[in-house]
Design a protein around this motif. Structure first.
Motif, short mmCIF file in Angstrom:
data_model
loop_
_atom_site.label_atom_id
_atom_site.label_comp_id
_atom_site.label_asym_id
_atom_site.label_seq_id
_atom_site.Cartn_x
_atom_site.Cartn_y
_atom_site.Cartn_z
N LEU A 4 0.21 -2.35 31.96
CA LEU A 4 0.27 -3.82 32.00
C LEU A 4 1.36 -4.26 31.04
CD1 LEU A 4 -3.54 -4.66 31.76
CD2 LEU A 4 -2.10 -4.74 33.81
N SER A 5 2.12 -5.27 31.43
CA SER A 5 3.16 -5.78 30.53
C SER A 5 3.43 -7.23 30.86
CB SER A 5 4.43 -4.94 30.69
OG SER A 5 5.52 -5.61 30.10
N ALA A 6 3.11 -8.10 29.91
CA ALA A 6 3.35 -9.53 30.12
C ALA A 6 4.85 -9.79 30.25
CB ALA A 6 2.75 -10.33 28.97
N LEU A 7 5.64 -9.09 29.41
CA LEU A 7 7.09 -9.30 29.41
C LEU A 7 7.72 -8.96 30.75
CD1 LEU A 7 8.45 -8.07 25.97
CD2 LEU A 7 8.70 -10.33 26.99
N ASP A 8 7.29 -7.82 31.34
CA ASP A 8 7.88 -7.39 32.61
C ASP A 8 7.08 -7.89 33.80
OD1 ASP A 8 9.77 -6.03 31.14
OD2 ASP A 8 8.59 -4.19 31.08
N ALA A 9 6.11 -8.79 33.55
CA ALA A 9 5.29 -9.35 34.62
C ALA A 9 4.61 -8.27 35.46
CB ALA A 9 6.13 -10.28 35.51
N VAL A 10 4.04 -7.27 34.76
CA VAL A 10 3.27 -6.25 35.46
C VAL A 10 1.79 -6.56 35.25
CG1 VAL A 10 2.74 -3.78 35.65
CG2 VAL A 10 5.05 -4.52 35.06
N GLY A 11 1.11 -6.98 36.31
CA GLY A 11 -0.32 -7.28 36.24
C GLY A 11 -1.13 -6.14 36.84
N PRO A 12 -2.47 -6.25 36.85
CA PRO A 12 -3.32 -5.18 37.39
C PRO A 12 -3.00 -4.85 38.84
CG PRO A 12 -4.63 -6.83 36.23
CD PRO A 12 -3.24 -7.36 36.28
N GLU A 13 -2.58 -5.86 39.63
CA GLU A 13 -2.30 -5.63 41.05
C GLU A 13 -1.08 -4.74 41.25
OE1 GLU A 13 -4.38 -6.68 43.38
OE2 GLU A 13 -5.63 -7.56 41.80
N GLU A 14 -0.14 -4.78 40.29
CA GLU A 14 1.06 -3.95 40.41
C GLU A 14 0.74 -2.48 40.10
OE1 GLU A 14 2.42 -7.57 41.04
OE2 GLU A 14 1.70 -7.22 39.02
#
Lengths: 198, 198
Positions: free
Chosen positions: A112-122
């Motif tokens: 998960l990474s807020a900076l790279d916009a990686v959420g659980p769905e990714e």
């Protein structure tokens, strides 16, 4: 830069895209390959072609293999009920080299990474939650990297799985062969907090 | 170590033979290639196959190319009469990137080395002497590495060619952008000995 013929320049450019190689080391590698074209270049071309045709991701765990379901997921010798969650396939291979875990794996494909916009769905987190229910998993072992993103992801997964199965993570402490003088403060304080009686 | 399927292990083993890559970085590179198998792995396999079929050494100068006589030897724009002698093809490419030399090249394929039992016959030195006569060469420029073996080889060639043509070598001194404080003693003393009036 067109000091070499087009075919060779093309190969150098592609080699320079490999992690760990830059333009200069790619050129050196290509010259080495040309010098050993019978012994190394032709077999390497064949091996790459073979892998490019056969390599695929396991539909269950995300491991890399040559079959729809990877060898580990397909093996009957592997304990059911235990899932080891890793960030990527390199971590899975590292666990396998240690040869102590006898269960199965789940490869998230990142953190998960807020900076790279990686959420659980990714990531493969929904698939992990589905597997815990479908495969009667009793323990999920989080073997994520001890980085900020890795630990954030571990906390998120632990929250999601609360009440469904037990969730553990790898112990943190002094690595085998490690010298205190060379360890960072975080590792030393983690090792002190997790101290054991001898 | 058989954590990956045989095809993939085979590719990792071959990749680990490249200069600059070890087992760990080869594994990382292969995982990267598998992740980008359409964009990078398949084109790389094709490029390697193409080079393994077409690459060959120029019969005149030893440069690497795709034709019997390399582009530089075949070019009519190149000055005749001047030969630049280099240790290997990487050095020839480095000279070409500098784009100041307009003559032709001669690749030795190494340096004389008593320890490794490399004599003149193992290198392209006889061919060089033949070319000096056949091509009416007036100047041979020795662009050999400033190592002990490189300089030994340069002296040997200069002796062999004495009286047949003029023999020069690259100037030694402070590299452009170089800071004296970071240069070794040998370079500083060579630069001082070769000082020029301004």
């Amino acid at each position: 830069m067109s000091e070499a013929p087009r075919d060779i320049e093309n190969l150098i450019e592609l080699m320079a895209k490999l992690p760990g190689l830059g333009p200069r080391s790619a050129r050196r590698a290509v010259l080495h390959l040309i010098r050993k074209r019978g012994l190394l270049l032709a077999p390497l071309a064949d091996a790459m072609h073979a892998v490019s045709v056969t390599a695929r991701e396991c539909i269950t765990c995300g491991n890399v293999g040559t079959t729809e379901v990877c060898d580990i997921c397909a093996s009957e010798k592997r304990a059911t009920g235990e899932l080891c969650v890793v960030e990527d396939v390199a971590d899975l291979w590292a666990m396998e080299r240690a040869a102590v875990f006898k269960g199965r794996y789940h490869v998230l494909g990142g953190t998960l990474s807020a900076l790279d916009a990686v959420g659980p769905e990714e990531l493969r987190i929904p698939k992990l939650i589905a597997r815990v229910a479908d495969e009667n998993i009793t323990e999920v072992i989080l073997a994520l990297n001890a980085t900020v993103d890795g630990q954030t992801t571990a906390h998120y997964i632990a929250d999601e799985l609360e009440g469904r199965c037990s969730v553990t993570s790898l112990a943190q402490g002094v690595p085998i062969g490690g010298e205190l003088d060379y360890l960072d403060d975080g590792t030393i304080s983690a090792a002190l907090r997790a101290r054991k009686s001898v």
